[in-house]
Structures are given as structure tokens and as C-alpha cells.
Design an enzyme around this catalytic site. Structure first.
Site, PDB file in Angstrom:
ATOM      1  N   TYR A 191      -1.786  -1.059  11.091  1.00 39.38           N
ATOM      2  CA  TYR A 191      -2.060  -1.587   9.742  1.00 39.38           C
ATOM      3  C   TYR A 191      -0.898  -1.252   8.803  1.00 39.38           C
ATOM      4  CZ  TYR A 191      -3.543  -1.135   4.915  1.00 39.38           C
ATOM      5  OH  TYR A 191      -3.558  -1.183   3.552  1.00 39.38           O
ATOM      6  N   SER A 218       0.834  -1.199   0.000  1.00 34.54           N
ATOM      7  CA  SER A 218       0.000   0.000   0.000  1.00 34.54           C
ATOM      8  C   SER A 218       0.867   1.247   0.000  1.00 34.54           C
ATOM      9  CB  SER A 218      -0.855  -0.025   1.268  1.00 34.54           C
ATOM     10  OG  SER A 218      -1.423   1.238   1.499  1.00 34.54           O
ATOM     11  N   LYS A 249       2.287  -3.590   6.678  1.00 39.11           N
ATOM     12  CA  LYS A 249       2.730  -3.538   5.265  1.00 39.11           C
ATOM     13  C   LYS A 249       4.241  -3.266   5.197  1.00 39.11           C
ATOM     14  CE  LYS A 249      -1.389  -4.079   3.427  1.00 39.11           C
ATOM     15  NZ  LYS A 249      -1.757  -5.369   2.831  1.00 39.11           N
TER      16      LYS A 249
HETATM   17  N1  UFG Z   1     -12.359  11.646   3.624  1.00 30.29           N
HETATM   18  C1  UFG Z   1     -13.373  12.524   3.935  1.00 30.29           C
HETATM   19  N2  UFG Z   1     -14.494  11.990   4.484  1.00 30.29           N
HETATM   20  C2  UFG Z   1     -14.680  10.659   4.721  1.00 30.29           C
HETATM   21  C3  UFG Z   1     -13.626   9.778   4.385  1.00 30.29           C
HETATM   22  C4  UFG Z   1     -12.482  10.312   3.846  1.00 30.29           C
HETATM   23  O1  UFG Z   1     -13.256  13.735   3.741  1.00 30.29           O
HETATM   24  O2  UFG Z   1     -15.735  10.255   5.219  1.00 30.29           O
HETATM   25  C5  UFG Z   1     -11.153  12.175   2.968  1.00 30.29           C
HETATM   26  C6  UFG Z   1      -9.862  11.897   3.706  1.00 30.29           C
HETATM   27  O3  UFG Z   1      -9.597  12.911   4.647  1.00 30.29           O
HETATM   28  C7  UFG Z   1      -8.859  11.836   2.554  1.00 30.29           C
HETATM   29  C8  UFG Z   1      -9.672  11.273   1.380  1.00 30.29           C
HETATM   30  O4  UFG Z   1     -11.028  11.526   1.728  1.00 30.29           O
HETATM   31  O5  UFG Z   1      -8.447  13.137   2.201  1.00 30.29           O
HETATM   32  C9  UFG Z   1      -9.488   9.778   1.175  1.00 30.29           C
HETATM   33  O6  UFG Z   1      -9.705   9.087   2.387  1.00 30.29           O
HETATM   34  P1  UFG Z   1      -9.899   7.494   2.438  1.00 30.29           P
HETATM   35  O7  UFG Z   1     -10.248   7.137   3.845  1.00 30.29           O
HETATM   36  O8  UFG Z   1     -10.860   7.059   1.384  1.00 30.29           O
HETATM   37  O9  UFG Z   1      -8.479   6.941   2.011  1.00 30.29           O
HETATM   38  P2  UFG Z   1      -7.020   7.217   2.634  1.00 30.29           P
HETATM   39  O10 UFG Z   1      -6.247   7.960   1.591  1.00 30.29           O
HETATM   40  O11 UFG Z   1      -7.086   7.800   3.979  1.00 30.29           O
HETATM   41  O12 UFG Z   1      -6.447   5.736   2.820  1.00 30.29           O
HETATM   42  C10 UFG Z   1      -6.490   4.769   1.791  1.00 30.29           C
HETATM   43  C11 UFG Z   1      -6.696   3.391   2.419  1.00 30.29           C
HETATM   44  C12 UFG Z   1      -5.491   2.986   3.214  1.00 30.29           C
HETATM   45  C13 UFG Z   1      -4.263   3.089   2.360  1.00 30.29           C
HETATM   46  C14 UFG Z   1      -4.122   4.457   1.752  1.00 30.29           C
HETATM   47  C15 UFG Z   1      -2.975   4.460   0.788  1.00 30.29           C
HETATM   48  O13 UFG Z   1      -7.807   3.401   3.284  1.00 30.29           O
HETATM   49  O14 UFG Z   1      -5.634   1.644   3.597  1.00 30.29           O
HETATM   50  O15 UFG Z   1      -5.321   4.799   1.043  1.00 30.29           O
HETATM   51  O16 UFG Z   1      -2.665   5.727   0.358  1.00 30.29           O
HETATM   52  F1  UFG Z   1      -3.187   2.831   3.115  1.00 30.29           F
END
Ligand code: UFG
Length: 331
Positions: A148, A124, A152
Site C-alpha cells: 500500500y 499519505s 503512494k
Molecule cells: N493501534 C492500537 N490498537 C488498534 C489499532 C491501532 O493500539 O487496534 C495503535 C497503533 O499501534 C498506532 C496508533 O494506534 O500507534 C494508530 O494506528 P492506526 O492503525 O489507526 O493508524 P496508523 O498510524 O498505523 O496508519 C494510518 C493509516 C495509514 C497511513 C498512516 C499515515 O492507516 O494508511 O496512518 O501515517 F499510511
């Protein structure tokens, strides 16, 4: 040629199974259903018109894994099985370290015992930790901010050490950015249990009317509209990347880490707009405080994937949202 897919019933695993079958491989799936529904297997079978050889076995069950290798001649393993929720990993570190790390060690031991030394591992972009040097290039040091992520980082290390110790191994560490979308048939996609943590599954529940609004975690980042920027990649493009990676391993020994992303960043507000277009509805949202642990911007340097694997993405944000909405409506 037989390919063992661990976690083949999950979101990325199921899409990879479809692409493997369509590329002419025979697959064997092992999964414990901890975070997926049995119907995925049936849907892979419907999409591909192929019967799937399936073992309901946990990665912590070494003897069970060994039996799969004894009963089948397996040429390569694509290893997805593992726990993947960041927040949950902070509350249950032992479960995460045991499942992901011991599970991977068991798979590797069973492979070694049975003379199969070719593995594509589901890593990841989380291994880039809190780096702010975008685009993220594979040579950056690896680090994590939660259990988590550390699983990785540690598994990458274990697999690198394994390749150093035994030059017969071929390992690809695929660092995914943000996989979203669904199969174009609408039959397989992401179906998180409970309230989703990730942005896209959350937006789709709001579009369906199950949840009232999207919480936008921060609009004061140093980005063009103040919201977080990520590299969203269509799960089918990602699945195809696994096949390219496995085929690369057939003629190369040692380990390589490769990013799978589009190289383009999209903000939270842009994703909400694209989803509104895809579903033809307004998606209500509220700006809230930043989520702890989030970085402002995260996107891939895609050069190595292009050069080494001859792979790049084909599907854009519009298609990702359209396919996600088609799947969400069918559920
Ligand atoms: N976000 C919101 N509201 C939400 C959920 C997310 O505004 O309800 C925002 C977050 O702050 C972020 C973006 O949307 O800016 C993406 O968030 P995600 O939770 O969809 O994804 P992440 O980038 O935090 O994490 C994902 C996976 C991880 C992985 C990572 C790798 O969940 O397992 O990408 O870059 F490690």
C-alpha cells in the site's frame, strides 16, 4: 467550475465533496463502491441540498473515465480512489499495485487526452516509511514498508515525472497524517467494512458495545506514556486542505508535496481517554504486543502547508472524538 472527485463516496472524499460544494464548486463524483456505501452520496446531497452528478465507474475502466471527461468540462481532479488497507495490501500486492497505480495512470491519461492537467492527489504520511526524524518534513526521502505504502511512493514519483515531462501540469501531493472524526451533522463518517484496523473506528465499535475491548499495541515505546503517538487530524480540516491545495494549483504549475496534519502528537491512551469523555462510557482496553511495522511517533511539520496554502487545522482531539461518536451512534 467542475471538479471531478474520484473516490468521492469514501471517507475523505465525501467530506471533501461537501466542502467543495459549500465553497461554490460543481462536482462530479466517480466511485466503484468497493469500500463505501451508496448512501454517502445521498447524505452529501442532504447536507448540501445539491444534486450530485455521479458515475459508478472503476478507475481500471479507461474508456469509462474518458467518457466522463467527454461529457463534462472538468477543470481539476481530486483523486482519492484507491485501496488503502495496509494488511490487505501485503496479502494482495497485485490488486493493490494494479488498482492504485494503473488506476492513477488511467485517470492521468484521460485528463491529458481531454486537456485537464490539474490534480490533487491523496498521498499519505506512509511515504516517510520508518523514519524516526519527527516532525516529518516534506524534504525527507520517501520509502515504504508495505505494498500500500509503495503505491503512494510510486504514484508520487509518476506524478512528479509527469510534471517534469510536461510543464503544463499542476499537481499537489497531499500527505495525510491520521484522519479521524466525522462531519458535524453526523451524516457522513468512516464506516469500515468488517473488523476495523485503525484505532478510531475500533474504539468506536468498543464504545458501541459491538467489540469487547481495544487492543493497545505496545506500551513500551519511547513516548511519554509508552504507547504509539500519531498526528490525528479532523477529516473536515483535511477536506478544507484539499480545496486550498486545488486553488493553489490554479495559479502554479509543477508538483509540490505538502503535509496535512496538526503538528501535534497524541498517544493511544490519550485518544482512549478523549473518546471516553466524548461518549460518557468507559472504554476497556488490554495492552498487547507491538504491531509489526508501527513506528513509535509520527507527526507532521506543518510549516509548508501554512506558507504555501495558508491552511492550518482548527479542530482538536475532543471535537474529533465527539463528531466520531455522533456519527457512530447514528449508524
Ligand atoms: N493501534 C492500537 N490498537 C488498534 C489499532 C491501532 O493500539 O487496534 C495503535 C497503533 O499501534 C498506532 C496508533 O494506534 O500507534 C494508530 O494506528 P492506526 O492503525 O489507526 O493508524 P496508523 O498510524 O498505523 O496508519 C494510518 C493509516 C495509514 C497511513 C498512516 C499515515 O492507516 O494508511 O496512518 O501515517 F499510511
Amino acid at each position: 467550475m467542475n471538479v471531478l472527485v474520484t473516490g468521492g463516496n469514501g471517507f475523505i472524499g465525501s467530506h471533501t465533496c461537501v466542502e467543495l460544494i459549500e465553497a461554490g464548486y460543481d462536482i462530479i463524483v466517480v466511485d466503484n463502491f468497493s469500500n463505501s456505501e451508496l448512501e454517502n452520496i445521498a447524505n452529501i446531497e442532504k447536507i448540501t441540498s445539491k444534486k450530485i452528478c455521479f458515475y459508478p465507474i472503476d478507475m481500471l475502466d479507461y474508456n469509462g473515465l474518458d467518457r466522463i471527461f467527454k461529457e463534462n468540462s472538468i477543470s481539476a481532479v481530486i483523486h482519492f480512489a484507491g485501496l488503502k488497507a495496509v494488511g490487505e495490501s501485503v496479502k494482495k500486492p497485485l490488486e493493490y499495485y494494479e488498482n492504485n497505480i494503473t488506476g492513477t495512470i488511467n485517470v492521468c491519461k484521460a485528463m491529458r487526452e481531454n486537456g485537464c492537467k490539474c490534480m490533487v492527489f491523496s498521498s499519505s504520511a506512509t511515504v516517510y516509511g520508518t523514519s524516526s526524524k519527527v516532525p516529518f518534513v516534506e524534504t525527507l526521502p520517501t520509502f515504504a514498508t508495505n505494498p500500500y505504502g509503495f503505491t503512494k511512493v510510486m504514484i508520487e514519483r509518476i506524478l512528479n515525472d509527469l510534471c517534469m515531462a510536461d510543464p503544463d501540469w499542476s499537481v499537489m501531493l497531499l500527505r495525510y497524517f491520521n484522519p479521524i472524526g466525522a462531519h458535524e451533522s453526523g451524516m457522513i463518517g468512516e464506516k469500515p467494512k468488517g473488523i476495523p484496523n485503525n484505532l478510531l473506528p475500533y474504539i468506536s465499535q468498543v464504545a458501541l458495545g459491538v467489540l469487547p475491548y481495544v487492543s493497545v499495541y505496545g506500551d513500551n515505546y519511547d513516548t511519554h506514556d509508552g504507547t504509539g503517538v500519531r498526528d490525528y487530524i479532523h477529516v473536515t480540516d483535511l477536506a478544507v486542505g484539499h480545496i486550498k491545495a486545488m486553488e493553489y494549483l490554479f495559479s502554479h504549475k509543477g508538483s509540490e508535496a505538502v503535509n496535512l496534519g496538526t503538528g501535534k502528537g497524541t498517544s493511544v491512551l490519550e485518544i482512549i481517554q478523549a473518546y471516553e469523555k466524548a461518549c460518557g462510557k468507559t472504554i476497556p482496553y488490554k495492552v498487547e504486543a507491538r504491531r509489526q511495522g508501527d513506528v513509535a511517533v509520527c507527526y507532521a511539520d506543518t510549516k509548508k502547508a501554512k506558507e504555501l496554502l495558508g491552511w492550518e487545522t482548527k479542530r482538536g482531539i475532543e471535537q474529533m472524538c465527539r463528531d466520531s461518536w455522533r456519527f457512530t451512534q447514528k449508524k
